[in-house]
Design a protein around this motif. Structure first.
Motif, PDB file in Angstrom:
ATOM      1  N   LYS A   4      -3.724  -1.338  -2.593  1.00 28.39           N
ATOM      2  CA  LYS A   4      -2.649  -1.358  -3.562  1.00 28.39           C
ATOM      3  C   LYS A   4      -1.373  -1.779  -2.818  1.00 28.39           C
ATOM      4  CE  LYS A   4      -0.579  -0.453  -7.338  1.00 28.39           C
ATOM      5  NZ  LYS A   4       0.264  -1.512  -7.534  1.00 28.39           N
ATOM      6  N   PRO A   5      -1.304  -3.267  -3.232  1.00 30.48           N
ATOM      7  CA  PRO A   5       0.087  -3.945  -2.935  1.00 30.48           C
ATOM      8  C   PRO A   5       0.967  -3.686  -3.868  1.00 30.48           C
ATOM      9  CG  PRO A   5      -1.496  -5.389  -3.798  1.00 30.48           C
ATOM     10  CD  PRO A   5      -2.424  -4.174  -3.807  1.00 30.48           C
ATOM     11  N   THR A  13       4.841  -4.225   0.170  1.00 30.85           N
ATOM     12  CA  THR A  13       4.369  -3.186   0.671  1.00 30.85           C
ATOM     13  C   THR A  13       2.602  -3.417   0.397  1.00 30.85           C
ATOM     14  OG1 THR A  13       3.891  -0.641   0.603  1.00 30.85           O
ATOM     15  CG2 THR A  13       4.693  -1.947  -1.367  1.00 30.85           C
ATOM     16  N   ASP A  14       1.841  -2.678   1.395  1.00 30.46           N
ATOM     17  CA  ASP A  14       0.402  -2.768   1.010  1.00 30.46           C
ATOM     18  C   ASP A  14      -0.025  -1.480   1.749  1.00 30.46           C
ATOM     19  OD1 ASP A  14      -2.277  -3.365   0.186  1.00 30.46           O
ATOM     20  OD2 ASP A  14      -2.098  -5.469   1.027  1.00 30.46           O
ATOM     21  N   SER A  15      -0.757  -0.725   1.060  1.00 29.81           N
ATOM     22  CA  SER A  15      -1.536   0.366   1.514  1.00 29.81           C
ATOM     23  C   SER A  15      -3.213   0.233   1.199  1.00 29.81           C
ATOM     24  CB  SER A  15      -1.033   1.710   0.859  1.00 29.81           C
ATOM     25  OG  SER A  15       0.219   2.013   1.117  1.00 29.81           O
ATOM     26  N   MET A  30       5.005  -1.585   5.137  1.00 28.84           N
ATOM     27  CA  MET A  30       6.169  -1.976   4.323  1.00 28.84           C
ATOM     28  C   MET A  30       7.233  -2.674   5.149  1.00 28.84           C
ATOM     29  SD  MET A  30       8.608   0.527   2.067  1.00 28.84           S
ATOM     30  CE  MET A  30       9.649  -0.244   0.893  1.00 28.84           C
ATOM     31  N   THR A  31       7.801  -3.671   4.333  1.00 29.49           N
ATOM     32  CA  THR A  31       8.874  -4.379   4.899  1.00 29.49           C
ATOM     33  C   THR A  31      10.047  -4.429   3.949  1.00 29.49           C
ATOM     34  OG1 THR A  31       8.373  -6.259   3.806  1.00 29.49           O
ATOM     35  CG2 THR A  31       7.166  -6.189   6.086  1.00 29.49           C
ATOM     36  N   ALA A  32      11.225  -4.550   4.310  1.00 26.66           N
ATOM     37  CA  ALA A  32      12.532  -4.421   3.573  1.00 26.66           C
ATOM     38  C   ALA A  32      13.417  -5.448   3.933  1.00 26.66           C
ATOM     39  CB  ALA A  32      13.142  -3.363   3.597  1.00 26.66           C
ATOM     40  N   CYS A  33      14.273  -5.814   3.287  1.00 25.89           N
ATOM     41  CA  CYS A  33      15.416  -6.958   3.622  1.00 25.89           C
ATOM     42  C   CYS A  33      14.602  -8.233   3.945  1.00 25.89           C
ATOM     43  CB  CYS A  33      16.284  -6.585   4.591  1.00 25.89           C
ATOM     44  SG  CYS A  33      17.159  -5.009   4.191  1.00 25.89           S
ATOM     45  N   ILE A  44       2.452  -7.691   7.757  1.00 24.19           N
ATOM     46  CA  ILE A  44       1.613  -6.757   7.079  1.00 24.19           C
ATOM     47  C   ILE A  44       0.125  -7.087   7.441  1.00 24.19           C
ATOM     48  CG2 ILE A  44       0.795  -5.435   5.152  1.00 24.19           C
ATOM     49  CD1 ILE A  44       3.652  -5.728   3.912  1.00 24.19           C
ATOM     50  N   SER A  45      -0.281  -8.080   7.272  1.00 27.63           N
ATOM     51  CA  SER A  45      -1.698  -8.643   7.287  1.00 27.63           C
ATOM     52  C   SER A  45      -2.101  -8.582   8.653  1.00 27.63           C
ATOM     53  CB  SER A  45      -2.002 -10.215   6.675  1.00 27.63           C
ATOM     54  OG  SER A  45      -1.929 -10.023   5.145  1.00 27.63           O
ATOM     55  N   GLU A  46      -1.220  -9.218   9.441  1.00 32.01           N
ATOM     56  CA  GLU A  46      -1.422  -9.096  11.045  1.00 32.01           C
ATOM     57  C   GLU A  46      -1.542  -7.776  11.566  1.00 32.01           C
ATOM     58  OE1 GLU A  46       1.573 -11.671  12.541  1.00 32.01           O
ATOM     59  OE2 GLU A  46       0.960 -13.219  11.528  1.00 32.01           O
ATOM     60  N   VAL A  47      -0.855  -6.808  11.137  1.00 28.83           N
ATOM     61  CA  VAL A  47      -0.713  -5.326  11.638  1.00 28.83           C
ATOM     62  C   VAL A  47      -2.171  -4.785  11.272  1.00 28.83           C
ATOM     63  CG1 VAL A  47       0.256  -3.042  11.400  1.00 28.83           C
ATOM     64  CG2 VAL A  47       1.724  -5.197  11.740  1.00 28.83           C
TER      65      VAL A  47
END
Length: 71
Positions: A4-5, A13-15, A30-33, A44-47
């Protein structure tokens, strides 16, 4: 895999639930700023990919993974 992006301006965000051979794991990022939203998506994809590789390796080497493979 089920995921669920989500996104807002400067936020990504993506979970998800990921099925790896002999393993299952849930992950959320999740990323911000974000100045570069594409770079945030990539991060997020790399993690998630590194988590997948880790659990894939654990599935091959753990007692749990061997027990699932033999059943």
């Amino acid at each position: 895999m089920a995921n669920k992006p989500g996104e807002l301006e400067a936020v990504r965000t993506d979970s998800g639930i990921v099925l790896v051979p002999n393993r299952l794991f849930a992950i959320s990022g999740m990323t911000a700023c974000d100045r570069d939203e594409r770079a945030a998506d990539r991060a997020i994809s790399e993690v998630a990919l590194e988590a997948y590789r880790y659990f894939e390796m654990r599935g091959k080497t753990s007692e749990y993974g061997r027990a699932l493979a033999s059943s």
